[in-house]
Design an enzyme around this catalytic site. Structure first.
Site, mmCIF file in Angstrom:
data_model
loop_
_atom_site.group_PDB
_atom_site.id
_atom_site.type_symbol
_atom_site.label_atom_id
_atom_site.label_comp_id
_atom_site.label_asym_id
_atom_site.label_seq_id
_atom_site.Cartn_x
_atom_site.Cartn_y
_atom_site.Cartn_z
ATOM 1 N N ASP A 151 -6.288 -2.219 3.054
ATOM 2 C CA ASP A 151 -6.858 -1.032 4.179
ATOM 3 C C ASP A 151 -7.211 -1.829 5.232
ATOM 4 O O ASP A 151 -8.083 -2.577 5.309
ATOM 5 C CB ASP A 151 -7.910 -0.154 3.353
ATOM 6 N N ARG A 201 0.807 -1.350 0.020
ATOM 7 C CA ARG A 201 0.020 -0.011 0.057
ATOM 8 C C ARG A 201 0.691 1.198 -0.099
ATOM 9 O O ARG A 201 1.613 1.459 0.773
ATOM 10 C CB ARG A 201 -0.952 0.097 1.323
ATOM 11 N N ASP A 217 -8.399 -0.856 9.025
ATOM 12 C CA ASP A 217 -8.896 0.158 10.173
ATOM 13 C C ASP A 217 -9.443 -0.504 11.294
ATOM 14 O O ASP A 217 -10.265 -1.447 11.283
ATOM 15 C CB ASP A 217 -9.898 0.787 9.513
ATOM 16 N N ARG A 247 -6.435 0.757 -3.724
ATOM 17 C CA ARG A 247 -5.342 0.311 -2.620
ATOM 18 C C ARG A 247 -5.557 -1.220 -2.514
ATOM 19 O O ARG A 247 -6.355 -2.114 -2.686
ATOM 20 C CB ARG A 247 -6.025 0.762 -1.191
#
Length: 165
Positions: free
Chosen positions: A93, A81, A95, A90
């Protein structure tokens, strides 16, 4: 730091060293360990035009949220990334969405994630894992947040305009 549980959202919409987006998400789930959800397809948010593969994973950790964030960012870099356009394509990811010890807000990190309540691509996979987990901000469960997000709303009623006296 005492042992706690984190809900992590995982997404990809670009091929990487593991293969296509689904393969990238599957590789990240394996690397993170814990209990992962099924991988779903979702429409992109923002300027990207590529379909996303999304999942969620529950992990147990002794790490503080900032330390976990640093580890997740290192994993993102290892997957290839690169920082670029916000909401762009991307490889991966990762989170932090929720933390069993509540919430935290710093310059670099906010938990619960600020936008998760409006994102079906986060709530749907999370429902497979912890439908009863309560958002510490709203007090609602993930099931309730998803229901609010997806409930049918009546069409607005038209108003007749009266012109003249």
């Amino acid at each position: 730091m005492r042992r706690s549980t984190y809900l992590i959202a995982v997404g990809s919409n670009r091929a990487g060293r593991h293969g296509g987006p689904r393969d990238e998400v599957a590789a990240a789930l394996r690397l993170l360990g814990g209990v992962g959800s099924p991988i779903i397809a979702s429409a992109p948010v923002g300027p990207s035009t590529r379909t996303f593969a999304n999942a969620a994973v529950l992990i147990e950790s002794d790490e503080a949220p900032a330390a976990l964030l640093a580890r997740l960012k290192a994993i993102e870099r290892a997957f290839g990334r690169q920082r670029g356009q916000r909401w762009g394509a991307r490889v991966i990811d990762l989170d932090i969405i929720l933390w069993s010890l509540g919430g935290i807000e710093t310059r670099l990190l906010t938990v619960p994630h600020r936008a998760f309540r409006e994102r079906a691509f986060v709530l749907v996979p999370a429902l497979d894992l912890v439908p009863g987990w309560r958002d510490p901000v709203s007090g609602l469960t993930l099931r309730q947040l998803h229901a609010r997000l997806t409930r049918r709303r009546p069409a607005p009623r038209s108003r007749k305009r009266c012109w003249g006296p």
